[in-house]
Write a protein that holds these residues in place. Structure first.
Motif, PDB file in Angstrom:
ATOM      1  N   SER A 107       0.824  -1.206   0.000  1.00 49.99           N
ATOM      2  CA  SER A 107       0.000   0.000   0.000  1.00 49.99           C
ATOM      3  C   SER A 107       0.860   1.258   0.000  1.00 49.99           C
ATOM      4  O   SER A 107       0.544   2.226  -0.681  1.00 49.99           O
ATOM      5  N   PHE A 111       0.441   4.215  -2.623  1.00 50.81           N
ATOM      6  CA  PHE A 111       0.071   5.547  -2.134  1.00 50.81           C
ATOM      7  C   PHE A 111       1.116   6.566  -2.575  1.00 50.81           C
ATOM      8  O   PHE A 111       0.789   7.692  -2.938  1.00 50.81           O
ATOM      9  N   TYR A 114       0.547   7.468  -6.163  1.00 50.82           N
ATOM     10  CA  TYR A 114      -0.730   8.072  -6.537  1.00 50.82           C
ATOM     11  C   TYR A 114      -1.137   9.201  -5.611  1.00 50.82           C
ATOM     12  O   TYR A 114      -2.239   9.203  -5.061  1.00 50.82           O
ATOM     13  N   GLY A 115      -0.255  10.116  -5.401  1.00 51.11           N
ATOM     14  CA  GLY A 115      -0.665  11.355  -4.750  1.00 51.11           C
ATOM     15  C   GLY A 115      -0.809  11.257  -3.250  1.00 51.11           C
ATOM     16  O   GLY A 115      -1.484  12.081  -2.641  1.00 51.11           O
ATOM     17  N   LYS A 118       0.321  14.170   0.015  1.00 50.46           N
ATOM     18  CA  LYS A 118      -0.390  15.120   0.882  1.00 50.46           C
ATOM     19  C   LYS A 118      -0.606  14.544   2.286  1.00 50.46           C
ATOM     20  O   LYS A 118      -0.769  15.272   3.229  1.00 50.46           O
ATOM     21  N   TYR A 119      -0.644  13.240   2.369  1.00 54.45           N
ATOM     22  CA  TYR A 119      -0.937  12.635   3.671  1.00 54.45           C
ATOM     23  C   TYR A 119       0.279  11.832   4.092  1.00 54.45           C
ATOM     24  O   TYR A 119       0.413  10.666   3.767  1.00 54.45           O
ATOM     25  N   TRP A 125       5.946   7.901   2.849  1.00 57.30           N
ATOM     26  CA  TRP A 125       5.514   6.640   2.237  1.00 57.30           C
ATOM     27  C   TRP A 125       6.695   5.866   1.714  1.00 57.30           C
ATOM     28  O   TRP A 125       6.746   4.649   1.787  1.00 57.30           O
TER      29      TRP A 125
ATOM     30  N   LYS B  56      -6.846   4.847 -12.671  1.00 57.24           N
ATOM     31  CA  LYS B  56      -6.037   5.252 -11.526  1.00 57.24           C
ATOM     32  C   LYS B  56      -6.697   4.775 -10.219  1.00 57.24           C
ATOM     33  O   LYS B  56      -6.039   4.225  -9.340  1.00 57.24           O
ATOM     34  N   LEU B 414      -5.312   2.356   6.625  1.00 54.88           N
ATOM     35  CA  LEU B 414      -5.438   2.188   5.177  1.00 54.88           C
ATOM     36  C   LEU B 414      -6.756   2.755   4.680  1.00 54.88           C
ATOM     37  O   LEU B 414      -6.805   3.441   3.663  1.00 54.88           O
ATOM     38  N   ILE B 417      -6.671   6.509   4.493  1.00 52.75           N
ATOM     39  CA  ILE B 417      -5.859   7.037   3.393  1.00 52.75           C
ATOM     40  C   ILE B 417      -6.546   6.831   2.052  1.00 52.75           C
ATOM     41  O   ILE B 417      -6.558   7.727   1.201  1.00 52.75           O
ATOM     42  N   VAL B 418      -7.134   5.648   1.874  1.00 51.30           N
ATOM     43  CA  VAL B 418      -7.808   5.405   0.597  1.00 51.30           C
ATOM     44  C   VAL B 418      -8.930   6.416   0.415  1.00 51.30           C
ATOM     45  O   VAL B 418      -9.098   7.000  -0.667  1.00 51.30           O
ATOM     46  N   ALA B 420      -9.134   9.383   1.669  1.00 47.01           N
ATOM     47  CA  ALA B 420      -8.553  10.690   1.384  1.00 47.01           C
ATOM     48  C   ALA B 420      -8.073  10.766  -0.060  1.00 47.01           C
ATOM     49  O   ALA B 420      -8.313  11.758  -0.758  1.00 47.01           O
ATOM     50  N   LEU B 421      -7.428   9.701  -0.539  1.00 46.16           N
ATOM     51  CA  LEU B 421      -6.913   9.714  -1.907  1.00 46.16           C
ATOM     52  C   LEU B 421      -8.045   9.810  -2.924  1.00 46.16           C
ATOM     53  O   LEU B 421      -7.977  10.575  -3.881  1.00 46.16           O
ATOM     54  N   GLY B 424      -9.601  13.141  -2.885  1.00 51.15           N
ATOM     55  CA  GLY B 424      -8.737  14.086  -3.584  1.00 51.15           C
ATOM     56  C   GLY B 424      -8.907  13.991  -5.093  1.00 51.15           C
ATOM     57  O   GLY B 424      -9.013  14.999  -5.791  1.00 51.15           O
TER      58      GLY B 424
END
Ligand code: HDD
Ligand code: HEM
Ligand code: HEM
Lengths: 344, 430
Positions: A107, A111, A114-115, A118-119, A125, B56, B414, B417-418, B420-421, B424
């Motif tokens: 993951s 992550f 793919y942007g 920001k987090y 990461w 994506k 996880l 984050i997913v 949030a992604l 976004g």
């Protein structure tokens, strides 16, 4: 030799195929983990380029490489259910840590691309990816080492009669499994450096990975010696197989020849040859372990025969594997051809 | 917390997490391929943009699906070694076939994502189609395993030990077709309507954006038909349960007494001690009709079974009510959209329809979680119905609360984050 051949039947064939899948995982998935190690150790003036090269080499193929592990697991619990149950019971803790590593590695990598910056930051990461890539192979090695040591079998027999530590910790938190864990890490890093050198287009970058590959080869050598020394007391059955059995000399010669070839090829910058030799070296080591404990799956308690599922399952599994392979092999060739590093 | 309870919670958590990604992994590639196909047919670059977006999204979600699935394939052994020792030789086969389906999926997802300029348009579209098809195939294979746990076939037992097995019969057990169908429809309905709902919500604020109009239509084309068919497939599942797992049926309907012309209950609070269900709206003979297609059919009640064979009633009964309520809402909104489309009106132009779509967006995923609760908790106390008890399958390893906490933390991280992604990515287009 003829006795060995006569002992081959359906269960042995399926066991061999499982090792073959494990071999594929080690060569492909292992190298992806090794890439993470080099991400962690990236340095020098081209640190950023190194990381980018690692990321772009792994991105299209890591998922496919990862599935080999799943194939190993499902084949294992289909064909040798009791082996899977025993390993999952006694080695619960290292398996769990390995899983956390696998989750974080996969993951974090996605992550980051793919942007996710920001987090947690791109480097955050990246770091998670790199650390998880380092921890996971160690545990994979620890698990293999624990099986080879013979202590898993002993612990499984004592579930419920001995203390928590004796059953669930001692079998793997011991010198031999840890030595194998570090050895596995070094091997994966070596493989990755060789592949990355082959794939690099920039000569400077290529040289970076060439030097890393040579360094890793030296570490592999040292750790191999250590593991062998520890094996005498930590894994007697395997140690005896590796040193005493008639085929052992031949296998050692092959491993040594592959290792020398890999180093010479790196030295003379023949990267294509270096890749083949390095892959050969790693495969010989894996099969050396397997042959050393043959016919046991979990020495010294369970042989392949004793652990095998009923013949009908094995037959169907073979049919399924044949059908699957007919789809998979051309697909994999297509994948690797599409994303092969530009030949030069 | 007992180790058994910790193990069950960890299994439920992992599966409840994985199934969301699995559903999206089954359906999103289909949306992506349809968008690419529209682009190739019409030359409308908005469709290309859409295909790339969804690709994506597929990449992120697929990765999380893959790692959480890997966790599951180990967890089966880590938590339930005796189940796997017992069942591995039977359920291993569909799992192995599933492994090949994953492999194909992962390979061609790599080709699709990174091959836009490396392979021909036709090959690229084909790669996407293979991803979509192998995602569906893996769902079918894994559901075969679950169906076998509900209605085990292909095992010959002699005093508790297996004396003969037939893995093929195990794969095609009495629940396989119904459950696989229901699961696939659930994936398309949940994902399709969720995507449609997101774009509907944006269109409510910015009605002119062609990107979101196109997205809405493609997503509805996949989600709406599935949502309309889902109650029919659910009826099929319910009748299978009625025939093969009568205790589960009684629990999900909160039916205590065995009776002819049993009523269908809406809502209601099953009281296990008083052996009755209070505050339910009862439709006379409804259950007999629904479960057996005969208003006078006899429905077995919980009282016909020993108390220790009952599953936990509240989660099963409420899980079922929630699934059916949400499924009905999804089907109604989908029919509405279908009517608008058939009359050749602009689906994206009806403010009320867009609002309704935005509301039902999360329903499919909630219904999925509810449905699996019904299936899995409803099977308790058995892990393999009638053959192996959950309590006998759990690992002897103590301290299972620790892995439970580790995985809970990991999955929350996880998941956050997913979300949030993805949020976004949606914001970038709005
Ligand atoms: C989008 C999701 C969704 C929706 C709208 C519905 N379901 Fe469902 N249902 C599922 C998602 C789901 C599921 C999560 O996919 C389950 C769990 C196991 C399975 O095979 O499907 C399930 C299981 C399940 C079962 C238990 C099967 C078993 O234990 O073997 C029954 C009886 C129904 N469903 C019935 C229905 C009915 C009558 C619905 C009417 C609207 C309905 N479902 C809508
Ligand atoms: C084919 C796929 C599946 C397999 C092989 C499977 C297997 C299992 C196993 C072995 C257990 C533990 C024993 C038991 O409690 O019965 C379990 C429990 C459970 N599973 Fe599944 N499962 C599947 C799908 C799912 C999915 C997708 C969900 C989604 C939410 C789910 C939810 C649960 C729950 C809630 C429990 C706990 C039940 C309880 O202990 O009360 N399962 N499952
Ligand atoms: C009904 C329940 C389930 C469905 C519908 C389902 C479906 C899927 C799908 C479609 C994928 C592809 C990845 C993605 O697109 O996100 C996937 C991944 C995976 N699933 Fe599940 N799954 C279910 C339950 C399980 C269970 C119980 C296991 C445990 C053995 C499991 C093991 C895996 C594995 C190992 C992967 C990763 C494959 C890869 O690396 O690509 N799944 N699942």
């Amino acid at each position: 030799m003829s006795g060995f051949l006569a002992s081959i039947g359906l269960p042995e064939i399926v066991a061999g195929l499982i090792v073959l899948a494990l071999n594929a995982y080690v060569l492909m998935g292992g190298a992806d983990f090794g890439g993470g190690v080099w991400d962690l150790l990236a340095g020098g003036p081209r640190r950023k380029e190194q990381r980018e090269h690692i990321a772009s080499s792994i991105a299209p193929i890591w998922e496919a490489n990862h599935v080999w592990l799943i194939i190993v697991v499902v084949m294992l619990f289909t064909a040798f259910p009791i082996v899977y149950a025993t390993l999952a019971t006694v080695l619960h803790i290292p398996l769990l840590v390995m899983l956390v590593g696998i989750v974080l590695r996969g993951s974090a990598f996605v992550f980051r691309s793919y942007g996710g910056e920001k987090y947690g930051g791109r480097r955050g990461w990246g770091l998670a990816f790199a650390v998880a890539s380092t921890v996971t192979p160690i545990l994979l090695g620890v698990i293999i080492g624990a099986v080879a040591s013979g202590d898993v079998a002993a612990a499984a027999a004592r579930v419920g009669h001995a203390s928590f530590v004796d059953v669930f910790v001692i079998p793997w938190l011991a010198p031999f499994p840890i030595a194998v864990g570090l050895f596995a890490l070094a091997l994966f890093a070596f493989l990755a450096a060789v592949y990355l050198a082959l794939g690099a287009t920039d000569p400077e970058l290529q040289n970076d990975f060439r030097r890393r590959a040579l360094g890793a080869a030296a570490v592999v050598f040292v750790l191999a010696i250590i593991a062998l020394l520890v094996a005498r007391s930590g894994a007697p059955i395997v140690a005896e197989g590796v040193t005493g059995a008639p085929w052992a000399i031949a296998l050692h010669l092959c491993t040594g020849a592959a290792a020398v070839t890999a180093i010479l090829a790196l030295w003379t910058r023949r990267y294509g040859l270096a890749r083949i030799a390095a892959a050969g070296q790693v495969s010989f080591i894996l099969w050396g372990w397997v042959l050393a404990q043959y016919p046991f799956v979990i020495p010294p308690a369970l042989t392949i025969r004793q652990a095998a599922a009923p013949p009908v399952t094995l037959e169907l599994l073979l049919i399924g594997l044949a059908a699957g392979a007919a789809i998979l092999i051309p697909s994999l060739r297509y994948l690797f051809k599409t994303f092969a590093p530009a030949a030069k | 917390m007992s180790d058994l309870f910790a193990a069950r919670s960890q299994m439920a958590l992992s599966l409840g997490f994985h199934i969301i990604f699995a559903e999206i992994g089954i359906a999103l590639p289909l949306l992506m391929v349809i968008a690419e196909w529209r682009w190739r047919r019409t030359g409308d670059a908005v469709y290309l943009q859409l295909a790339k977006r969804w690709a994506k999204g597929s990449a992120i979600l697929f990765a999380v699906g893959a790692v959480s699935g890997t966790v599951l394939s180990f967890e089966l052994g880590l938590l339930w070694p005796k189940f796997m020792q017992f069942a591995g030789a039977i359920v291993g086969l569909p799992f192995s076939l599933e492994g090949f389906a994953f492999f194909t999926e992962a390979i061609f997802l790599g080709v699709y994502l990174y091959g836009w300029d490396r392979i021909s348009p036709r090959a690229h579209l084909a790669a996407g189609l293979i991803v979509a098809a192998s995602g569906a195939a893996s769902a079918v294979f894994v559901v075969m395993v679950n169906a076998w746990m509900n209605t085990p076939a292909g095992v010959v037992l002699d005093a508790g030990t297996i004396t003969g097995i037939d893995p093929i019969a195990g794969m095609f057990n009495p629940s396989t077709v119904q459950q696989a169908l229901h699961m696939l429809l659930a994936a398309y309905a949940a994902t399709g309507l969720a995507v449609a709902g997101i774009h509907a919500a944006i269109l409510l604020r910015r009605p002119a954006l062609p990107f979101h109009r196109h997205a809405l239509i493609v997503a509805l084309a996949v989600g709406a038909p599935a949502a309309i068919l889902q109650p029919l497939s659910g009826d099929l599942s319910a009748r299978t349960v009625a025939r093969w797992q009568p205790v589960k049926l009684a629990a999900l309907e909160a039916q205590f007494e065995t009776e002819r012309g049993a009523p269908l209950r809406i809502g209601g609070w099953p009281d296990a001690d008083a052996r009755q269900t209070k505050f339910a709206l009862e439709i006379p003979s409804g259950l007999s009709l629904a479960a057996f297609h005969d208003p006078n059919a006899e429905v077995k009640g919980l009282s016909a079974f020993p108390r220790d064979a009952w599953p936990p009633l509240l989660p099963v009964h409420f899980g079922f009510q929630i699934m059916v309520a949400l499924g009905t809402a999804m089907a109604v909104v989908s029919l509405w959209a279908a009517v608008v489309a058939v009359r050749r009106r602009d689906v994206a132009g009806s403010v009320w329809l867009l609002r309704a779509l935005a509301v039902v967006a999360p329903f499919g995923f909630i219904a999925t979680e509810a449905g699996w609760t019904v299936t899995e908790v409803g099977r308790q106390p058995w892990v393999v119905q009638g053959i192996l008890r959950t309590a006998d399958a759990v690992t002897p390893m103590p301290g299972l609360i620790v892995p439970l906490l580790v995985f809970t933390a990991l999955y929350f991280l996880l998941g956050a984050i997913v979300i949030a992604l993805v949020a976004g990515m949606v914001r970038e287009t709005a």
